[in-house]
Scaffold this motif. Sequence first.
Motif, PDB file in Angstrom:
ATOM      1  N   GLU A  46       0.705  -1.033  -0.522  1.00 23.23           N
ATOM      2  CA  GLU A  46       0.236   0.131   0.183  1.00 23.23           C
ATOM      3  C   GLU A  46       1.331   1.191   0.064  1.00 23.23           C
ATOM      4  N   ASN A  47       1.359   2.137  -1.468  1.00 19.89           N
ATOM      5  CA  ASN A  47       2.614   2.517  -1.021  1.00 19.89           C
ATOM      6  C   ASN A  47       1.747   3.849  -1.570  1.00 19.89           C
ATOM      7  N   ASP A  48       2.358   4.966  -0.014  1.00 20.76           N
ATOM      8  CA  ASP A  48       1.649   6.396  -0.830  1.00 20.76           C
ATOM      9  C   ASP A  48       2.392   7.196  -1.840  1.00 20.76           C
ATOM     10  N   PRO A  49       1.901   7.725  -2.368  1.00 22.51           N
ATOM     11  CA  PRO A  49       2.555   8.496  -3.836  1.00 22.51           C
ATOM     12  C   PRO A  49       2.895   9.474  -3.057  1.00 22.51           C
ATOM     13  N   THR A  50       2.586  10.037  -2.137  1.00 23.96           N
ATOM     14  CA  THR A  50       2.836  11.591  -1.670  1.00 23.96           C
ATOM     15  C   THR A  50       4.229  11.904  -1.498  1.00 23.96           C
ATOM     16  N   VAL A  51       4.586  12.332  -1.785  1.00 21.99           N
ATOM     17  CA  VAL A  51       6.119  12.910  -2.123  1.00 21.99           C
ATOM     18  C   VAL A  51       6.430  13.959  -0.656  1.00 21.99           C
ATOM     19  N   THR A  52       6.833  14.498  -0.470  1.00 16.27           N
ATOM     20  CA  THR A  52       6.665  15.665   0.262  1.00 16.27           C
ATOM     21  C   THR A  52       8.546  16.363   0.397  1.00 16.27           C
ATOM     22  N   VAL A  53       8.654  17.955  -0.112  1.00 17.34           N
ATOM     23  CA  VAL A  53       9.452  18.401   0.029  1.00 17.34           C
ATOM     24  C   VAL A  53      10.014  18.919   1.256  1.00 17.34           C
ATOM     25  N   THR A  54      11.344  18.859   1.292  1.00 12.43           N
ATOM     26  CA  THR A  54      11.780  20.318   2.691  1.00 12.43           C
ATOM     27  C   THR A  54      12.132  21.029   2.933  1.00 12.43           C
ATOM     28  N   GLU A  55      12.285  21.616   2.999  1.00 15.49           N
ATOM     29  CA  GLU A  55      13.086  23.203   2.636  1.00 15.49           C
ATOM     30  C   GLU A  55      14.516  23.422   2.821  1.00 15.49           C
ATOM     31  N   ARG A  56      15.440  23.804   2.401  1.00 12.39           N
ATOM     32  CA  ARG A  56      16.840  24.026   2.615  1.00 12.39           C
ATOM     33  C   ARG A  56      16.962  25.246   3.749  1.00 12.39           C
ATOM     34  N   GLY A  57      16.212  25.795   3.571  1.00 11.11           N
ATOM     35  CA  GLY A  57      16.562  26.819   4.604  1.00 11.11           C
ATOM     36  C   GLY A  57      15.145  28.131   4.005  1.00 11.11           C
ATOM     37  N   LYS A  58      14.733  28.500   5.629  1.00  9.34           N
ATOM     38  CA  LYS A  58      13.539  29.671   5.198  1.00  9.34           C
ATOM     39  C   LYS A  58      13.988  31.070   5.682  1.00  9.34           C
ATOM     40  N   ASP A  59      13.942  32.001   4.274  1.00 14.53           N
ATOM     41  CA  ASP A  59      13.856  33.382   4.785  1.00 14.53           C
ATOM     42  C   ASP A  59      13.861  33.743   5.859  1.00 14.53           C
ATOM     43  N   LYS A  60      14.487  34.504   6.270  1.00 16.66           N
ATOM     44  CA  LYS A  60      14.583  34.848   7.240  1.00 16.66           C
ATOM     45  C   LYS A  60      13.158  36.204   7.397  1.00 16.66           C
ATOM     46  N   HIS A  61      13.169  36.869   6.211  1.00 14.15           N
ATOM     47  CA  HIS A  61      11.774  37.927   5.824  1.00 14.15           C
ATOM     48  C   HIS A  61      11.422  36.953   5.139  1.00 14.15           C
ATOM     49  N   GLU A  62      10.218  35.781   5.643  1.00 14.75           N
ATOM     50  CA  GLU A  62       9.378  35.057   5.126  1.00 14.75           C
ATOM     51  C   GLU A  62       7.803  36.000   5.307  1.00 14.75           C
ATOM     52  N   VAL A  91       4.098  -2.605   8.234  1.00 13.69           N
ATOM     53  CA  VAL A  91       5.638  -2.095   7.914  1.00 13.69           C
ATOM     54  C   VAL A  91       5.976  -0.085   6.972  1.00 13.69           C
ATOM     55  N   ARG A  92       6.075   0.591   8.240  1.00 13.60           N
ATOM     56  CA  ARG A  92       6.176   1.845   7.572  1.00 13.60           C
ATOM     57  C   ARG A  92       7.519   2.315   7.502  1.00 13.60           C
ATOM     58  N   VAL A  93       7.781   2.667   5.945  1.00 15.96           N
ATOM     59  CA  VAL A  93       9.082   3.390   6.339  1.00 15.96           C
ATOM     60  C   VAL A  93       9.114   4.885   5.537  1.00 15.96           C
ATOM     61  N   VAL A  94       9.816   5.450   5.805  1.00 17.28           N
ATOM     62  CA  VAL A  94      10.158   6.686   5.129  1.00 17.28           C
ATOM     63  C   VAL A  94      11.494   7.059   4.825  1.00 17.28           C
ATOM     64  N   LEU A  95      12.466   7.307   3.916  1.00 19.08           N
ATOM     65  CA  LEU A  95      13.113   7.735   2.993  1.00 19.08           C
ATOM     66  C   LEU A  95      13.239   9.016   3.033  1.00 19.08           C
ATOM     67  N   LEU A  96      14.676   9.902   3.568  1.00 25.23           N
ATOM     68  CA  LEU A  96      15.069  11.020   3.484  1.00 25.23           C
ATOM     69  C   LEU A  96      15.834  10.959   2.521  1.00 25.23           C
ATOM     70  N   VAL A  97      16.307  11.606   1.352  1.00 18.11           N
ATOM     71  CA  VAL A  97      17.007  11.633   0.227  1.00 18.11           C
ATOM     72  C   VAL A  97      17.353  12.964  -0.326  1.00 18.11           C
ATOM     73  N   ASP A  98      18.182  13.118  -0.366  1.00 18.49           N
ATOM     74  CA  ASP A  98      18.548  15.096  -1.288  1.00 18.49           C
ATOM     75  C   ASP A  98      18.749  14.821  -2.382  1.00 18.49           C
ATOM     76  N   VAL A  99      17.709  15.458  -3.262  1.00 23.49           N
ATOM     77  CA  VAL A  99      18.429  15.305  -4.655  1.00 23.49           C
ATOM     78  C   VAL A  99      18.624  17.636  -5.097  1.00 23.49           C
ATOM     79  N   ILE A 141      10.649  10.329   1.038  1.00 27.39           N
ATOM     80  CA  ILE A 141       9.346   9.280   0.554  1.00 27.39           C
ATOM     81  C   ILE A 141       8.960   8.532   1.058  1.00 27.39           C
ATOM     82  N   PRO A 142       7.529   8.296   1.772  1.00 23.60           N
ATOM     83  CA  PRO A 142       6.755   6.998   2.700  1.00 23.60           C
ATOM     84  C   PRO A 142       6.050   5.859   1.513  1.00 23.60           C
ATOM     85  N   ILE A 143       6.936   5.205   2.693  1.00 26.54           N
ATOM     86  CA  ILE A 143       6.086   3.193   1.441  1.00 26.54           C
ATOM     87  C   ILE A 143       6.457   2.822   2.996  1.00 26.54           C
ATOM     88  N   GLN A 144       4.844   1.350   2.583  1.00 24.52           N
ATOM     89  CA  GLN A 144       4.097   0.472   3.559  1.00 24.52           C
ATOM     90  C   GLN A 144       3.993  -0.646   3.111  1.00 24.52           C
TER      91      GLN A 144
END
Length: 315
Positions: A6-22, A150-158, A166-169
């Motif tokens: 039962e694979n979750d196709p959702t891909v979450t992007v983690t920001e490299r950094g936030k603008d201090k004047h966000e 089994v729930r697995v979350v992979l964190l990759v750096d592209v 990348i969440p899968i199960q």
Amino acid sequence: MSSSAENDPTVTVTERGKDKHEDGGDKEQGGGGFIEKVKDFIHDIGDKIGFGKPTADVCGIHIPHISLHRADLVVDVLINNPNPVPIPLVDIDYLIDSDGRKLVSGLIPDAGTIHAHGQETVKIPVSLVFDDIKSTYKDIQPGSIIPYLVRVVLLVDVPIIGRIKIPIQKDGEIPVPYKPDVDVEKIKFHHFSFEETTATLHLKLENKNDFDLGLNLLEYEMWLGDDSIASAELTQTAKIEKQGITRMQVPFSFSPKDFGSAVWDMIRGRGTGYTIKGKIDVDTPFGNMKLPISKEGGTTRIKKDDDDDDDDDDN
């Protein structure tokens, strides 16, 4: 092991950094979301120069070892990298639960690199300790089969895109094994002499598990009082159905003159206590197991060849 992905196709992007004047940036853009627009712009650039989001799938779960005490699982995760450069697998976060209750979790940092335009199968080793599970969840009984997820979350750096989760199960079932009960129903004598006596042990094995056991090998040693009168390793096949009973006849021989009073009490027809210990090698739907068998303080009876045997049909 029967499982369905039962694979979750959702891909979450983690920001490299936030603008201090966000906050100010958002206002300057009329509430349109400055950070979101920057991210979309970066993604557009990435797509144009050939960078894409990796995909992953749980392609298998294996049980290389299972015993009364623990089960060792290996979760195979296939990761596909569509990018022209290698990408690091920053970490792997995993969790195994049963009906929403955590069985085990962990984090594997710096899990390797996925080659450019390539696929890699990453193996995640996990151990389930049954004593911990049974002490935490009292309703999980020995001998039962429990579902797991089994729930697995992979964190990759592209490159260009940034860090992606990348969440899968995948689900399945696993047993909580229970050792079989063993009894010596009787000992049947065929030939008696002081030098050598031949007899047959009539053993009863009771399977208290919710799954069948395919017997391959029986290893045992039996004592009458303090005297070990029989031991053997027998290659014998038999099916012990779930929650069922099977009976076995095991021939042996011994020399009465070498033993003490317990053996002579048995020969005279008196009540005799026995102890039997050993193990059985069995096949199960979840893999091969080696399970201990033991009975201490049992009492057996003696039969001669010319005695009537009312229960021979059950053997």
